[in-house]
Each structure stands twice: as C-alpha cells, then as structure tokens.
Enzyme design. Sequence first.
Site, mmCIF file in Angstrom:
data_model
loop_
_atom_site.group_PDB
_atom_site.id
_atom_site.type_symbol
_atom_site.label_atom_id
_atom_site.label_comp_id
_atom_site.label_asym_id
_atom_site.label_seq_id
_atom_site.Cartn_x
_atom_site.Cartn_y
_atom_site.Cartn_z
ATOM 1 N N LEU A 4 0.863 -1.174 0.000
ATOM 2 C CA LEU A 4 0.000 0.000 0.000
ATOM 3 C C LEU A 4 0.901 1.226 0.000
ATOM 4 C CD1 LEU A 4 -2.876 -0.683 2.592
ATOM 5 C CD2 LEU A 4 -3.158 -0.247 0.148
ATOM 6 N N ASP A 5 0.557 2.230 -0.795
ATOM 7 C CA ASP A 5 1.332 3.469 -0.812
ATOM 8 C C ASP A 5 1.290 4.117 0.575
ATOM 9 O OD1 ASP A 5 1.882 3.204 -3.523
ATOM 10 O OD2 ASP A 5 0.081 4.318 -4.115
ATOM 11 N N PRO A 6 2.301 4.906 0.918
ATOM 12 C CA PRO A 6 2.285 5.596 2.219
ATOM 13 C C PRO A 6 1.021 6.418 2.455
ATOM 14 C CG PRO A 6 4.478 5.719 1.260
ATOM 15 C CD PRO A 6 3.593 5.098 0.219
ATOM 16 N N ALA A 23 -1.946 5.750 1.465
ATOM 17 C CA ALA A 23 -3.111 4.883 1.626
ATOM 18 C C ALA A 23 -3.175 4.273 3.019
ATOM 19 C CB ALA A 23 -3.086 3.778 0.579
#
Length: 314
Positions: free
Chosen positions: A42-44, A46
């Site tokens: 997961l992107d930071p 998100a």
Amino acid sequence: MLESAPDGILLVDKPQGISSHRVVSIARRRLDLKKVGHAGTLDPMATGLLLLGVGPSTRLLTHLVGLDKTYTATIRLGVSTDSDDADGTPTAAIGTASADVSDEAVERAVAAQRGVIDQVPSTVSAIKVDGRRAYDLARRGEEVVLRSRTVTVSRFEVSGRDDAVVSVDGADVAVVDLDVVVSCSSGTYVRALARDVGAALGTGAHLTALRRTRIGPFDVEQAIDLEDESVDVRAALDRPVDVARRLFPAVTLDPAAAKDLADGKRVAADHPDTDGPVAAVSAEHDRLVGLVSVRRGLLRVITNFPTAGQGARA
C-alpha cells in the site's frame, strides 16, 4: 517454558504516512522474528488492509497476492499531479468550472472504466523498467513509458460528491470531490482510474484518499492496529490451516499420509482432479501440511508447510 515460534497470517490496518515495508519492520519487532513479509504493498498515503505472512506462513503469501481487492477512495476532479495522488506535485490545476462534470457525465466516465480494461499504470509506481523502479526513474527526471496491462474492475461506483473551491499554489480552483468504491483484480491502480476519469472529463484528477477495505475473503474490520502496544500480536495471527480453508478446497489426511506428503511423496486421496491449490490438512493435528494439486487420485505437492521452529521463550 518453551513456546512455539510465531506462524500465521496477520491482518493489519495500515495507518497513513508509513510504507508497507515499515509495517513489516514493526511486525518483526513486535514478534521478535525476522521472517515476516507482506502480500501486496500500500502506498504511504493509503490506509487499510495489509496481509502479513509470519514464519512458515510466508509461503502462503504468493497465493494471497493475486486476490481481488476492494477500496474506498476520494477522487478530486480539476487538479492533476505527477503521481496521480495527493503525495505528488500538481501538474495542472484547470479546475472544473469550464468542464461538464454533471452527474451524468461523471457516470459515463466512471462506467468506461468498469469491466475488463487496458490500463496504463501510474508513472510513479513500483513497476520495474529495465530492472529499475518506475518511481525512481520518474523522480530523477527520466522519461518513463509503461505498457498497458489488462485488469478487471468489477465495481466502480460513486457514493458521494462535494463541489468545492480549494487553493492550489495560491490560486483558487473549483474542484469536485467524488467518493467512490472500487472492487478490482490484483494489479489495478486506483490512482490510474482517477487519472483516466479526469482525462475523460477533460479536467484532470487525482486521488486525495485511498483505503483498502478487503482482500479476497479478508476484511479490514478484522485487522489490528500494529502500533497499539496493548494488542497481542501473536493472538491475532490467523492459523495457516484456517486461512487455507478460506481460500481453497480441502482434503483431510490420516497421520501416515500426512507424513508421506510432508516428505514429498505422492499420496492417494479421494478428491476430484484439479491443478490446485487444494489444502492438505492433517486430521491428527488440524495442521496445514501443504498445498497440492490432484491428478488421477494422487496428491502432488505445490508448497509444503513445515511446522514453525521451537524457540526458548519465557
């Protein structure tokens, strides 16, 4: 007293602002164990569900990565960024005042992204180009050309709308924030969905929020806050046999057959032929022995699952 080493799948609710790698690091510290991995980043920016494999259960991760996923997100129409999300730098802020962003137009743009589509991933992504991450190339100012990939978006619905005016680089810009729900195949970029909806409306767009709520049968409501030191992380581990039963059909083995399969031998079983995976479960210990395929009544090992090692712990 002797305590078995941690083994299982951990459902974590990732907070905003930290990377998936950081979540793994926290889990390693909390469990005092190096062998921890994750099934899909997961992107930071998100938040939401991240599946971690612990101990021998890291072998299950390859079977979790490809599960379908569900997200809630907010798409801001009127402003584009270089990363297609709020962590990026605005590249265009033309607003929505002169564009058709009626509910009908938005629905047409969203509907075009449903079903089986060819999607070009976001430039700032972890995809490798000639062995290098696309985001590294993009941040160095190098040109990044990514190929489209076929993905499936089974659900893409607008659940809310807010028309507003925001400040971008000191200028007031009319925007529309769309709350959406997306269910999609693994490998789909929700950021790219936002980008392409904005492009279809002629006004640009990016994500301002993203939360993963579901991975296959696993729901974020069952996930833990790994940074809460009061949470018993060991107790939160889902047993590999329980996870396997949720994902695959199962066949139960007597002690002799379970031992033979664990030793890599082919074992006879009354189960329909399949390329697998099928969960082979020890009746004696209710333990996952392995994931197998079945051909002509014989179980053939795809992945074996040893018991976690023993460690001296108080």
